[in-house]
Design an enzyme around this catalytic site. Structure first.
Site, PDB file in Angstrom:
ATOM      1  N   ARG A  94      13.245  24.843  10.732  1.00 55.00           N
ATOM      2  CA  ARG A  94      12.103  25.348  11.431  1.00 55.00           C
ATOM      3  C   ARG A  94      11.432  26.014  10.598  1.00 55.00           C
ATOM      4  O   ARG A  94      11.869  27.134   9.466  1.00 55.00           O
ATOM      5  CB  ARG A  94      12.461  26.249  12.519  1.00 55.00           C
ATOM      6  CG  ARG A  94      11.621  27.135  13.241  1.00 55.00           C
ATOM      7  CD  ARG A  94      10.726  26.463  14.063  1.00 55.00           C
ATOM      8  NE  ARG A  94       9.863  27.348  15.030  1.00 55.00           N
ATOM      9  CZ  ARG A  94       8.925  26.992  15.653  1.00 55.00           C
ATOM     10  NH1 ARG A  94       8.635  25.665  15.779  1.00 55.00           N
ATOM     11  NH2 ARG A  94       8.316  27.622  16.477  1.00 55.00           N
ATOM     12  N   GLU A 129      40.662  34.320  33.972  1.00 56.75           N
ATOM     13  CA  GLU A 129      41.757  34.580  33.174  1.00 56.75           C
ATOM     14  C   GLU A 129      41.946  36.039  32.696  1.00 56.75           C
ATOM     15  O   GLU A 129      42.211  36.434  31.629  1.00 56.75           O
ATOM     16  CB  GLU A 129      41.951  33.538  32.142  1.00 56.75           C
ATOM     17  CG  GLU A 129      41.584  32.057  32.429  1.00 56.75           C
ATOM     18  CD  GLU A 129      43.034  31.542  32.727  1.00 56.75           C
ATOM     19  OE1 GLU A 129      43.847  32.058  32.820  1.00 56.75           O
ATOM     20  OE2 GLU A 129      42.825  30.318  33.368  1.00 56.75           O
TER      21      GLU A 129
HETATM   22  C1  LIG Z   1      33.882  29.467  37.137  1.00 60.42           C
HETATM   23  C2  LIG Z   1      35.244  30.263  37.641  1.00 60.42           C
HETATM   24  C3  LIG Z   1      36.306  29.357  37.772  1.00 60.42           C
HETATM   25  C4  LIG Z   1      37.442  29.903  38.083  1.00 60.42           C
HETATM   26  N1  LIG Z   1      38.612  29.397  38.167  1.00 60.42           N
HETATM   27  C5  LIG Z   1      39.895  29.817  38.971  1.00 60.42           C
HETATM   28  C6  LIG Z   1      41.070  29.216  39.210  1.00 60.42           C
HETATM   29  O1  LIG Z   1      40.861  27.779  39.073  1.00 60.42           O
HETATM   30  N2  LIG Z   1      41.835  29.560  39.924  1.00 60.42           N
HETATM   31  C7  LIG Z   1      41.704  30.867  40.315  1.00 60.42           C
HETATM   32  O2  LIG Z   1      42.810  31.471  40.859  1.00 60.42           O
HETATM   33  N3  LIG Z   1      40.770  31.841  39.968  1.00 60.42           N
HETATM   34  C8  LIG Z   1      39.629  31.233  39.326  1.00 60.42           C
HETATM   35  N4  LIG Z   1      38.623  32.023  38.913  1.00 60.42           N
HETATM   36  C9  LIG Z   1      38.582  33.472  39.488  1.00 60.42           C
HETATM   37  C10 LIG Z   1      38.676  34.359  38.443  1.00 60.42           C
HETATM   38  O3  LIG Z   1      40.115  34.481  37.764  1.00 60.42           O
HETATM   39  C11 LIG Z   1      38.130  35.849  38.810  1.00 60.42           C
HETATM   40  O4  LIG Z   1      36.728  35.715  39.159  1.00 60.42           O
HETATM   41  C12 LIG Z   1      38.422  36.934  38.090  1.00 60.42           C
HETATM   42  O5  LIG Z   1      39.962  37.354  38.023  1.00 60.42           O
HETATM   43  C13 LIG Z   1      37.850  38.214  38.213  1.00 60.42           C
HETATM   44  O6  LIG Z   1      37.834  38.569  39.693  1.00 60.42           O
HETATM   45  P1  LIG Z   1      36.373  38.891  40.609  1.00 60.42           P
HETATM   46  O7  LIG Z   1      35.569  37.932  40.208  1.00 60.42           O
HETATM   47  O8  LIG Z   1      36.975  39.272  42.084  1.00 60.42           O
HETATM   48  O9  LIG Z   1      36.190  40.278  40.016  1.00 60.42           O
HETATM   49  P2  LIG Z   1      36.679  41.544  40.471  1.00 60.42           P
HETATM   50  O10 LIG Z   1      38.117  41.690  40.368  1.00 60.42           O
HETATM   51  O11 LIG Z   1      35.747  42.138  41.723  1.00 60.42           O
HETATM   52  O12 LIG Z   1      35.783  42.652  39.158  1.00 60.42           O
HETATM   53  C14 LIG Z   1      34.242  42.972  39.116  1.00 60.42           C
HETATM   54  C15 LIG Z   1      34.442  43.815  37.962  1.00 60.42           C
HETATM   55  O13 LIG Z   1      35.359  45.056  38.151  1.00 60.42           O
HETATM   56  C16 LIG Z   1      35.893  45.106  36.928  1.00 60.42           C
HETATM   57  N5  LIG Z   1      37.236  45.730  37.039  1.00 60.42           N
HETATM   58  C17 LIG Z   1      38.412  45.125  37.977  1.00 60.42           C
HETATM   59  N6  LIG Z   1      39.476  45.966  38.013  1.00 60.42           N
HETATM   60  C18 LIG Z   1      39.150  47.196  37.192  1.00 60.42           C
HETATM   61  C19 LIG Z   1      39.565  48.322  37.066  1.00 60.42           C
HETATM   62  N7  LIG Z   1      41.008  48.736  37.173  1.00 60.42           N
HETATM   63  N8  LIG Z   1      39.201  49.124  36.140  1.00 60.42           N
HETATM   64  C20 LIG Z   1      37.873  48.988  35.567  1.00 60.42           C
HETATM   65  N9  LIG Z   1      37.040  47.704  35.941  1.00 60.42           N
HETATM   66  C21 LIG Z   1      37.706  46.903  36.673  1.00 60.42           C
HETATM   67  C22 LIG Z   1      35.943  43.843  36.405  1.00 60.42           C
HETATM   68  O14 LIG Z   1      36.555  43.775  34.868  1.00 60.42           O
HETATM   69  C23 LIG Z   1      34.761  43.078  36.771  1.00 60.42           C
HETATM   70  O15 LIG Z   1      33.797  43.673  35.897  1.00 60.42           O
HETATM   71  C24 LIG Z   1      37.391  31.570  38.390  1.00 60.42           C
HETATM   72  C25 LIG Z   1      36.130  32.106  38.071  1.00 60.42           C
HETATM   73  C26 LIG Z   1      35.218  31.767  37.894  1.00 60.42           C
HETATM   74  C27 LIG Z   1      33.885  32.513  37.683  1.00 60.42           C
END
Ligand SMILES: Cc1cc2nc3c(=O)[nH]c(=O)nc-3n(C[C@H](O)[C@H](O)[C@H](O)COP(=O)(O)OP(=O)(O)OC[C@H]3O[C@@H](n4cnc5c(N)ncnc54)[C@H](O)[C@@H]3O)c2cc1C
Length: 391
Positions: free
Chosen positions: A275, A370
């Site tokens: 570029r 994870e």
């Molecule tokens: C594309 C994709 C594929 C996935 N595949 C799978 C799968 O195959 N199997 C499966 O079982 N799951 C799967 N997941 C789920 C994934 O493991 C969860 O989304 C993840 O564990 C976070 O949970 P949550 O989305 O409910 O977020 P929440 O637990 O609601 O968290 C929201 C926010 O709060 C924060 N938080 C949580 N606890 C605390 C604390 N104690 N102190 C401070 N902050 C905190 C988190 O870090 C985050 O920033 C998948 C998710 C995605 C996006």
């Protein structure tokens, strides 16, 4: 004066740390991804659909499904070689690596580590070839970071189990032949091997994702799914079961995320060399070189960390909290690299013509699944202070 350029990882002499088998596996996967997969990825991503069945069979024929497990048709490679394969797959797309991680490290590992001999014989050989696809249902809409609160329940009816509940965000869910589902029971959390053809089981796909579009993500609905006693994973009770599987998959992410970052960085360097801006190559500006130097540093440091953890795992001494260290650092740095590379590409960086924003968007999911970065910070904080700060 100019000298011939080094590659970011070549600069760290990473190959000097790899054995012959590591290099052979890495190069085979790299070639497969470059030739067979990369040309298709932008299309899959744009359409939000991926030929998961065909991919699973190809990945199985390369020996990549459950590759670090022993027996039952699995390749039995080192953990480090598995990590390197994850890195090459994710240099293609995090969705491709997710397919392999969920199949091998979550669904197959759960059966391999905690299953009965009958469950292993029934599922593992077919899952290793990609003939059967597996998914892993732990997360629920209200219970992601805190899976202990799950509401899915398995109750005894005579010698049968009856499962009811809903799982959310489940990779491979709609294409799976078998689901490993975790549920509350009177004895604590247990795992169940659920053939997806069982009456009462359905897996609607989750649409409208902005991340991991080349990956199947689904809800799992369990509406009084009746299973025989033989469906329960006999080897484990409690959250230790699913957490042991997550630790395996998370280890692959430590390497995998760096693959996405490397692909972004290689793309950005090549772009900057081509570029012309203000009548000279973008690569010739000091600000660009500072970005490239800093990103290469983080990529290389992440790689050395991944390899160190790989060797510890192969020696059988890897602690799960060290995997948290690797997942936290390497996903965080990978997404920072992807975003910085996007700036080097300017407007062109927002399109699917280049892989950079696709990787950056994918890494948003990798940062969250994870175990989120925040949860891994808390795990490490607890390890270092002795105080749990989860609630
Ligand atoms: C594309 C994709 C594929 C996935 N595949 C799978 C799968 O195959 N199997 C499966 O079982 N799951 C799967 N997941 C789920 C994934 O493991 C969860 O989304 C993840 O564990 C976070 O949970 P949550 O989305 O409910 O977020 P929440 O637990 O609601 O968290 C929201 C926010 O709060 C924060 N938080 C949580 N606890 C605390 C604390 N104690 N102190 C401070 N902050 C905190 C988190 O870090 C985050 O920033 C998948 C998710 C995605 C996006």
């Amino acid at each position: 004066m100019t000298t011939s350029p080094a590659t970011p990882l070549g600069f760290f002499a990473v190959d000097s740390l790899l054995g012959e088998e590591d290099v052979a596996i890495r190069d085979t996967v790299r070639k497969y991804v470059e030739v067979e997969v990369k040309p298709q990825l932008a299309g899959w991503y744009e359409s939000g659909s991926v030929p998961a069945r065909e991919l699973a069979v190809e990945l199985g024929s390369l020996g990549l499904l459950g590759m670090h497990l022993e027996g039952y048709g699995c390749a039995g490679t080192s953990a480090t070689a598995y990590g390197l394969a994850c890195m090459e797959l994710e240099a293609g797309d995090s969705g491709l690596r997710s397919l392999v991680s969920v199949q091998g490290s979550l669904a197959m590992f759960a059966i391999w580590r905690h299953g009965s001999e009958e469950q292993k014989q029934e599922w593992l050989p077919r899952m290793a070839t990609g003939e059967a696809i597996g998914c892993f249902g732990l997360t629920e809409a209200d219970f992601g970071s805190n899976p202990a609160g799950m509401r899915t329940r398995a109750t005894r009816e005579g010698s049968d189990w009856v499962l009811s509940g809903t799982k959310m965000w489940i990779t491979n869910g709609s294409v799976a032949d078998v689901a490993v589902v975790w549920a509350q029971t009177d004895e604590g959390i247990r795992g169940f091997v659920v053939p997806t053809a069982t009456p009462g089981f359905s897996a609607p796909e989750i649409k409208h994702k902005m991340s991991l579009r080349a990956s199947v993500t689904s809800e799992l609905v369990l509406d009084d799914v009746r299973l025989p006693d033989a469906a329960v994973l006999p080897g484990v009770t409690g959250l230790a079961g699913p957490l042991s599987c997550l630790n395996e998959a998370r280890f692959g992410i430590v390497f995998g995320a760096l693959g996405a970052a490397r692909d972004c960085l290689e793309t950005a360097i090549a772009y900057a060399q081509e570029r012309e801006i203000f009548d000279q190559p973008l690569a010739g500006f000091q600000l660009t070189q500072a970005k490239i130097a800093d990103m290469s540093l983080e990529l290389g440091k992440g790689m050395l960390l991944a390899l160190h953890l790989g060797r510890l795992k192969d020696a059988g001494t890897l602690d799960h909290r060290q995997v948290s260290l690797g997942k936290l650092n390497n996903t965080r740095e990978a997404i920072a690299i992807a975003r910085e590379c996007r700036t080097i590409l300017g407007a062109a960086g927002i399109t699917l013509e280049y892989p950079v924003m696709r990787h950056a968007n994918n890494l948003e999911s990798v940062l969250t699944y994870e175990g989120t970065s925040e949860v891994h910070q808390l795990v490490i904080g607890q390890a270092l202070t002795g105080v749990a700060a989860f609630r």
